[in-house]
Design a protein around this motif. Structure first.
Motif, PDB file in Angstrom:
ATOM      1  N   GLY A 166       0.845  -1.192   0.000  1.00  0.00           N
ATOM      2  CA  GLY A 166       0.000   0.000   0.000  1.00  0.00           C
ATOM      3  C   GLY A 166       0.875   1.234   0.000  1.00  0.00           C
ATOM      4  O   GLY A 166       1.722   1.381   0.901  1.00  0.00           O
ATOM      5  N   ILE A 167       0.693   2.092  -0.992  1.00  0.00           N
ATOM      6  CA  ILE A 167       1.571   3.257  -1.106  1.00  0.00           C
ATOM      7  C   ILE A 167       1.504   4.130   0.140  1.00  0.00           C
ATOM      8  O   ILE A 167       2.524   4.609   0.653  1.00  0.00           O
ATOM      9  CB  ILE A 167       1.200   4.077  -2.362  1.00  0.00           C
ATOM     10  CG1 ILE A 167       1.465   3.249  -3.618  1.00  0.00           C
ATOM     11  CG2 ILE A 167       2.009   5.373  -2.412  1.00  0.00           C
ATOM     12  CD1 ILE A 167       1.118   3.950  -4.908  1.00  0.00           C
ATOM     13  N   GLY A 168       0.298   4.327   0.662  1.00  0.00           N
ATOM     14  CA  GLY A 168       0.153   5.140   1.869  1.00  0.00           C
ATOM     15  C   GLY A 168       0.835   4.502   3.063  1.00  0.00           C
ATOM     16  O   GLY A 168       1.537   5.175   3.825  1.00  0.00           O
ATOM     17  N   ASN A 169       0.622   3.191   3.248  1.00  0.00           N
ATOM     18  CA  ASN A 169       1.255   2.502   4.372  1.00  0.00           C
ATOM     19  C   ASN A 169       2.769   2.493   4.245  1.00  0.00           C
ATOM     20  O   ASN A 169       3.492   2.551   5.248  1.00  0.00           O
ATOM     21  CB  ASN A 169       0.743   1.057   4.453  1.00  0.00           C
ATOM     22  CG  ASN A 169      -0.725   0.990   4.807  1.00  0.00           C
ATOM     23  OD1 ASN A 169      -1.256   1.863   5.500  1.00  0.00           O
ATOM     24  ND2 ASN A 169      -1.404  -0.038   4.323  1.00  0.00           N
ATOM     25  N   PHE A 170       3.250   2.408   3.005  1.00  0.00           N
ATOM     26  CA  PHE A 170       4.701   2.342   2.792  1.00  0.00           C
ATOM     27  C   PHE A 170       5.351   3.709   3.001  1.00  0.00           C
ATOM     28  O   PHE A 170       6.348   3.820   3.718  1.00  0.00           O
ATOM     29  CB  PHE A 170       4.980   1.830   1.380  1.00  0.00           C
ATOM     30  CG  PHE A 170       6.444   1.693   1.062  1.00  0.00           C
ATOM     31  CD1 PHE A 170       7.201   0.698   1.658  1.00  0.00           C
ATOM     32  CD2 PHE A 170       7.055   2.560   0.166  1.00  0.00           C
ATOM     33  CE1 PHE A 170       8.549   0.567   1.366  1.00  0.00           C
ATOM     34  CE2 PHE A 170       8.396   2.437  -0.136  1.00  0.00           C
ATOM     35  CZ  PHE A 170       9.146   1.436   0.464  1.00  0.00           C
ATOM     36  N   LEU A 171       4.798   4.744   2.398  1.00  0.00           N
ATOM     37  CA  LEU A 171       5.419   6.061   2.468  1.00  0.00           C
ATOM     38  C   LEU A 171       5.145   6.786   3.778  1.00  0.00           C
ATOM     39  O   LEU A 171       5.985   7.563   4.245  1.00  0.00           O
ATOM     40  CB  LEU A 171       4.951   6.921   1.297  1.00  0.00           C
ATOM     41  CG  LEU A 171       5.342   6.452  -0.107  1.00  0.00           C
ATOM     42  CD1 LEU A 171       4.772   7.393  -1.149  1.00  0.00           C
ATOM     43  CD2 LEU A 171       6.860   6.359  -0.252  1.00  0.00           C
ATOM     44  N   LEU A 172       3.982   6.559   4.361  1.00  0.00           N
ATOM     45  CA  LEU A 172       3.586   7.307   5.563  1.00  0.00           C
ATOM     46  C   LEU A 172       3.559   6.455   6.825  1.00  0.00           C
ATOM     47  O   LEU A 172       3.262   6.962   7.904  1.00  0.00           O
ATOM     48  CB  LEU A 172       2.208   7.944   5.348  1.00  0.00           C
ATOM     49  CG  LEU A 172       2.101   8.902   4.149  1.00  0.00           C
ATOM     50  CD1 LEU A 172       0.683   9.419   4.012  1.00  0.00           C
ATOM     51  CD2 LEU A 172       3.085  10.057   4.283  1.00  0.00           C
ATOM     52  N   GLY A 173       3.860   5.171   6.695  1.00  0.00           N
ATOM     53  CA  GLY A 173       3.878   4.306   7.876  1.00  0.00           C
ATOM     54  C   GLY A 173       4.990   4.682   8.831  1.00  0.00           C
ATOM     55  O   GLY A 173       6.101   5.027   8.414  1.00  0.00           O
ATOM     56  N   LEU A 174       4.723   4.598  10.127  1.00  0.00           N
ATOM     57  CA  LEU A 174       5.683   5.028  11.145  1.00  0.00           C
ATOM     58  C   LEU A 174       6.488   3.885  11.741  1.00  0.00           C
ATOM     59  O   LEU A 174       7.384   4.118  12.558  1.00  0.00           O
ATOM     60  CB  LEU A 174       4.937   5.754  12.280  1.00  0.00           C
ATOM     61  CG  LEU A 174       4.161   7.012  11.872  1.00  0.00           C
ATOM     62  CD1 LEU A 174       3.472   7.609  13.086  1.00  0.00           C
ATOM     63  CD2 LEU A 174       5.072   8.034  11.219  1.00  0.00           C
ATOM     64  N   ARG A 175       6.199   2.658  11.329  1.00  0.00           N
ATOM     65  CA  ARG A 175       6.894   1.511  11.928  1.00  0.00           C
ATOM     66  C   ARG A 175       7.511   0.649  10.840  1.00  0.00           C
ATOM     67  O   ARG A 175       6.850   0.282   9.870  1.00  0.00           O
ATOM     68  CB  ARG A 175       5.927   0.686  12.783  1.00  0.00           C
ATOM     69  CG  ARG A 175       5.273   1.482  13.908  1.00  0.00           C
ATOM     70  CD  ARG A 175       4.325   0.627  14.717  1.00  0.00           C
ATOM     71  NE  ARG A 175       5.039  -0.410  15.457  1.00  0.00           N
ATOM     72  CZ  ARG A 175       4.419  -1.362  16.170  1.00  0.00           C
ATOM     73  NH1 ARG A 175       3.087  -1.408  16.194  1.00  0.00           N
ATOM     74  NH2 ARG A 175       5.127  -2.263  16.822  1.00  0.00           N
TER      75      ARG A 175
END
Length: 282
Positions: free
Chosen positions: A43-52
């Motif tokens: 997921g682009i959002g989870n990859f770029l904006l994920g904090l962990r």
């Protein structure tokens, strides 16, 4: 006889240029072919904006590494660019000949020192200095910024000095003839005339700061979390790739390649911004 030689050299130059372009294209194809599927799966959002970032738990957020890369690069620029620029002006316009014969080779030598040597210096000298002066354990964002600033200094100094020396002497003499002091003539006439070359030197320095791995890995603390202060440890995108690529497999490996894609785009955006700024000033 001369014409065939010139035609042959044109072919050689064309071949070299096409080879360079082909190499860049192949690198782009490899990166995007290996990284984009991982971004889609995570997921682009989870990859770029994920904090962990915990690959063993299926968490592949690289936002802390993106922020860490930005902070370290910005810190190196803030320290290294003014220092390198002023050093270049001194070498080009104010340095005595005897001192120049010493400083110039030393600067060129600094440009050729391997990254791991800088890393050892940072580990044995800068880390204890930061620890004793500012607190913390010394392996921090501040240490990485100082070390990267030192590493980009030779590039900025050498390129900026060449750009300043390329300015016609008539600019400087004309300013003196109008009554300006030596210092005012240099900083108000010569340096602005060389701004394109100085900006190119800054671009080269930023490129090295962004792509540096080994030295940063040795002094930055390597903590994959959001930066919480100058004295806290961080991890950059390049360090993340180098540390884990050796044992990564499957989605983990593809996520590291995707990190390389983000780094590639990051450097491209920086270069485009500097190019736009250069055109605007020209």
């Amino acid at each position: 006889m001369r014409q065939p030689k010139e035609s042959l050299m044109r072919v050689v130059f064309l071949f070299c240029a096409c080879t360079s372009i082909l190499a860049v294209v192949l690198i782009c194809i490899f990166l995007f072919a290996g990284g984009l599927p991982a971004m889609q799966e995570i997921g682009i959002g989870n990859f770029l904006l994920g904090l962990r970032w915990k690959p063993t738990n299926g968490l592949y957020g690289i936002f802390p590494m993106i922020v860490g890369s930005l902070y370290v690069t910005a810190g190196a620029i803030l320290i290294g660019v003014p220092t390198g620029g002023l050093c270049a002006v001194f070498l080009a316009r104010f340095c005595p000949a005897r001192l120049y014969r010493i400083l110039k080779p030393v600067t060129e030598l600094l440009a050729g020192i391997p990254s791991v040597v800088y890393g050892f210096f940072g580990l044995t000298a800068i880390v204890p200095f930061v620890k004793e002066t500012f607190g913390g354990n010394g392996n921090s964002m501040l240490t990485a910024c100082i070390l990267l600033a030192m590493m980009i200094l030779p590039t900025i100094i050498l390129q900026a000095e060449s750009a300043i020396r390329a300015v016609p002497e008539s600019y400087f003499e004309g300013s003196l003839a109008l009554g300006a002091t030596r210092e005012a003539s240099v900083f108000r006439t010569v340096v602005p005339a060389a701004r394109s070359g100085i900006l190119a030197a800054v671009i080269l320095g930023v490129g090295r700061a962004v792509g540096e791995t080994m030295a940063v890995m040795m002094v930055a603390g390597n903590q994959a979390r959001m930066p919480k202060g100058l004295l806290q440890g961080i991890r950059t995108m390049t360090v993340n790739i180098v540390m884990e690529m050796g044992y990564a497999g499957g989605l983990h490996r593809e996520a590291l390649i995707a990190t390389g894609v983000v780094l590639f785009v990051f450097i491209l955006i920086i270069n485009l911004c500097f190019s736009a700024l250069k055109r605007r000033k020209d």
